[in-house]
Write a protein that holds these residues in place. Structure first.
Motif, mmCIF file in Angstrom:
data_model
loop_
_atom_site.group_PDB
_atom_site.id
_atom_site.type_symbol
_atom_site.label_atom_id
_atom_site.label_comp_id
_atom_site.label_asym_id
_atom_site.label_seq_id
_atom_site.Cartn_x
_atom_site.Cartn_y
_atom_site.Cartn_z
ATOM 1 N N LEU A 79 -22.757 1.978 31.079
ATOM 2 C CA LEU A 79 -21.842 2.486 30.063
ATOM 3 C C LEU A 79 -21.974 4.004 30.031
ATOM 4 O O LEU A 79 -23.092 4.529 29.936
ATOM 5 C CB LEU A 79 -22.158 1.904 28.681
ATOM 6 N N ARG A 81 -21.497 7.139 27.899
ATOM 7 C CA ARG A 81 -21.380 7.384 26.462
ATOM 8 C C ARG A 81 -21.434 8.886 26.171
ATOM 9 O O ARG A 81 -22.336 9.589 26.618
ATOM 10 C CB ARG A 81 -22.521 6.709 25.721
ATOM 11 N N GLU A 83 -22.046 11.753 23.509
ATOM 12 C CA GLU A 83 -22.883 11.829 22.312
ATOM 13 C C GLU A 83 -22.094 12.285 21.092
ATOM 14 O O GLU A 83 -22.292 11.779 19.994
ATOM 15 C CB GLU A 83 -24.041 12.794 22.571
ATOM 16 N N HIS A 118 -15.539 1.569 19.855
ATOM 17 C CA HIS A 118 -16.777 2.182 19.395
ATOM 18 C C HIS A 118 -16.445 3.503 18.740
ATOM 19 O O HIS A 118 -15.393 4.101 18.998
ATOM 20 C CB HIS A 118 -17.744 2.388 20.574
ATOM 21 N N GLN A 120 -17.902 6.305 19.193
ATOM 22 C CA GLN A 120 -17.984 7.353 20.201
ATOM 23 C C GLN A 120 -17.115 6.974 21.397
ATOM 24 O O GLN A 120 -16.668 5.836 21.523
ATOM 25 C CB GLN A 120 -19.437 7.548 20.653
ATOM 26 N N VAL A 122 -16.875 5.716 24.770
ATOM 27 C CA VAL A 122 -17.758 4.926 25.630
ATOM 28 C C VAL A 122 -16.897 4.210 26.664
ATOM 29 O O VAL A 122 -15.847 3.637 26.331
ATOM 30 C CB VAL A 122 -18.574 3.897 24.819
ATOM 31 N N TYR A 149 -23.090 13.945 27.733
ATOM 32 C CA TYR A 149 -22.855 12.521 27.934
ATOM 33 C C TYR A 149 -23.907 11.949 28.859
ATOM 34 O O TYR A 149 -24.605 12.671 29.571
ATOM 35 C CB TYR A 149 -21.436 12.260 28.441
ATOM 36 N N PHE A 157 -27.913 0.639 25.560
ATOM 37 C CA PHE A 157 -26.857 1.172 24.699
ATOM 38 C C PHE A 157 -26.765 0.391 23.391
ATOM 39 O O PHE A 157 -26.731 0.981 22.300
ATOM 40 C CB PHE A 157 -25.516 1.117 25.431
ATOM 41 N N ASN A 161 -27.456 1.557 19.674
ATOM 42 C CA ASN A 161 -26.337 1.468 18.752
ATOM 43 C C ASN A 161 -26.728 0.742 17.462
ATOM 44 O O ASN A 161 -26.310 1.131 16.363
ATOM 45 C CB ASN A 161 -25.175 0.741 19.426
#
Length: 573
Positions: A79, A81, A83, A118, A120, A122, A149, A157, A161
């Motif tokens: 994933l 992601r 930030e 999500h 953020q 992702v 990222y 993740f 989370n």
């Protein structure tokens, strides 16, 4: 063949990988898509430090490029992601040879159109065995662009989370509870200071909820590009209400009229700024939000310091609370403007500062409430009774939450050793290792002798000090993999893993007895001595449990204690 700057991945050993070190970037002033970008072939700049990924309020879009290579012999799922949650549009292109795949996310997109629902940005990414891909990321945002990222395994993740969601839920729950509580106080007491505080907390909660991505994820993803404007509106509204709250709380009209006029004049500017953030383009509106919020916090703090110097009631607590909020607001605004580097503190400083500030102000308001309650006439008795009922309900909820957290605690508050819950958890794990590795687990139950006379002669504080010293000595004798616990009162339990030799067990028991029997110097300089009766048990059976080990050790401990000299407590008769 992999490029020199290609990031090589080795799952499953790597659960988290920062992509910044292998990333290059390019400022796009034309709004290109990927084919146009590849045709143009611009010169990307290499990222040297994480600060290079903090672009502040830049007008241009940003392209990021990262080469990845899966060194594993198996396909791997990751994933990607980002930030920073406050990014309007983020498009991730995965380039495999001549083919590219596009995924979209960002706070301005409806949840249904995001690559992953999500708060953020992702994106899921799957790499075949030995595959190399190039990631092109296009970021368009009206707010500050902090583009740190990372690549994470799904397991890492979702574990992270869950932790973040817990703290965010706690934080926003606190803000909502404080807003509602003070609003109820306003309806009951008709004092505007509680209304101003509730409105200030409401505006701040609205802005921070949107900024963190939870608002768009759960409530208002339909706002699209106006999401950023909601952040600007919320923070500017909070600044406006903050000036009203400061004037009312500090009673500036009575104690410092000049400051009262200055804040009133500034609030006129705040109302104009509130209108402006609704009409200006989004990026200027966000800049105006930063300037307004920072200036309001600084002005209110200066007023609070002056009131504290003039000994205005509750001004010192107000200054302390507002200093924490100002610090959080300052790092938030300065990071948005690109004057501070982006890290955990600057990203979450405003949340930490605001949480502490609102708790302290709630204490100050509680003091104000008690003062007002004493001044109310008999005709307001029913109103006061209703407020007491609301206060009792809130205290009951806090008590229930506190009790639940205490139940989850695993350590003894006095000694720092494991408590019964912690011992049960560690023993369960140790017994499982013992079964798997076919090694014994030894339990020592230590009951202090001659401890009660110390409490009787020197007081409970001295007794607590002795228990702390015993805990330190047990910890010193224990190995890193051993577990020390205070089982209750003056009883201690130590779990030793892997002790097979009965002689070694006897020697360790002797060492513990000698260590505990050493004189203990109390804080007042007096020396006291205690003894200890130790019972041991060792698990050789795969079906052994903590309860069975405790029973055997307890039986052996009392057998040892029965052989000890009898000590008569109290005066001789």
């Amino acid at each position: 063949m992999a490029n020199a700057d290609t990031l090589r991945l080795s799952p499953p050993l790597q659960e988290h990988c920062d992509l910044g070190a292998a990333t290059s970037y390019w400022h796009d002033t034309q709004g290109l898509n990927l084919p146009a970008l590849l045709a143009l072939g611009p010169a990307f700049e290499e990222v040297q430090t994480k600060r290079d990924l903090n672009f502040g309020y830049t007008q241009s879009d940003i392209w990021l490029r990262t080469h990845l290579h899966n060194d594993s012999d198996e396909a791997a799922s990751w994933l990607v992601r980002f930030e920073y949650p406050f990014l309007d549009h983020v498009t991730l292109y995965t380039l495999r040879g001549q083919l590219s795949e596009a995924q979209h996310s960002g706070s301005a997109l409806p949840v249904s159109t995001r690559a992953l629902a999500h708060r953020q940005a992702v994106f899921p990414l799957t790499l075949e065995a030995g595959e190399q891909v190039t990631l092109y990321t296009h970021v368009s945002a009206s707010g500050s662009k902090f583009l740190s990222y990372a690549l994470m395994t799904p397991e890492a993740f979702y574990a992270q989370n869950d932790r973040h969601n817990f703290w965010l839920a706690t934080y926003f729950g606190m803000l909502l509870a404080l807003s509602t509580y003070n609003l109820l106080l306003f309806f009951g007491l008709k004092e505007r200071v509680f209304l101003y505080y509730a409105l200030f907390a409401f505006g701040f909660t609205l802005a921070i909820l949107t900024f963190n991505g939870l608002g768009t994820l759960i409530f208002w993803s339909f706002l699209g590009d106006n999401t950023a404007r909601l952040v600007a509106f919320g923070f500017t509204f909070a600044s406006t209400m903050g000036t009203l709250f400061a004037q009312s709380f500090l009673n500036t009209a009575l104690y410092c009229p000049r400051w009262h006029r200055a804040i009133t004049f500034f609030r006129g500017y705040c109302w104009l700024a509130l209108i402006a953030v609704m009409l200006l383009p989004t990026q200027p509106a966000l800049r105006l939000m930063d300037i307004t919020g920072f200036t309001a916090s600084l002005l209110i703090l200066a007023c609070g310091i002056y009131c504290s110097w003039c000994r205005v009631p509750s001004a010192r607590l107000f200054v302390l609370a507002w200093s924490l909020f100002l610090l959080g607001a300052a790092v938030f605004a300065l990071r948005n403007l690109g004057l501070l580097p982006a890290n955990f503190i600057t990203l979450h400083g405003i949340q930490i500062g605001s949480a502490l500030e609102m708790l302290l102000l709630s204490f100050a308001l509680a003091a104000r409430f008690n003062k007002l309650k004493k001044q109310k006439e008999q005709a307001q008795a029913e109103t006061v009774a209703m407020l007491k009922h609301q206060e009792t309900l809130l205290e009951a909820k806090v008590a229930e939450r506190t009790y639940a957290l205490e139940r989850l605690a695993n350590h003894d508050m006095l000694t720092g050793l494991l408590n019964r819950n912690g011992l049960a958890r560690c023993a369960s794990q140790a017994l499982e290792r013992s079964r798997q590795q076919h090694t014994p687990l030894s339990l020592f139950m230590c009951d202090l002798d001659r401890f009660k006379p110390i409490n009787d002669a020197h007081g409970h504080e001295a007794g607590d000090f002795v228990l702390q010293q015993v805990a330190k000595r047990l910890t010193h004798l224990a190995r890193n993999d051993d577990h020390c616990a205070r089982f209750g009162g003056d009883e201690f339990v130590v779990l030793f893993e892997g002790l097979c030799d009965p002689k070694a067990i006897d020697e360790l028991r002797c060492r513990i007895e000698q260590a505990i029997q050493q004189p203990i110097k109390l804080p007042d300089g007096r020396l006291v001595c205690i003894g200890v009766s130790i019972g041991t048990s060792t698990s050789y059976d795969a079906n052994a449990t903590l309860e069975s080990l405790m029973r055997e050790a307890d039986h052996n401990m009392y057998a040892v204690k029965s052989c000890q000299p009898y000590y008569r407590y109290g005066s001789a008769g």
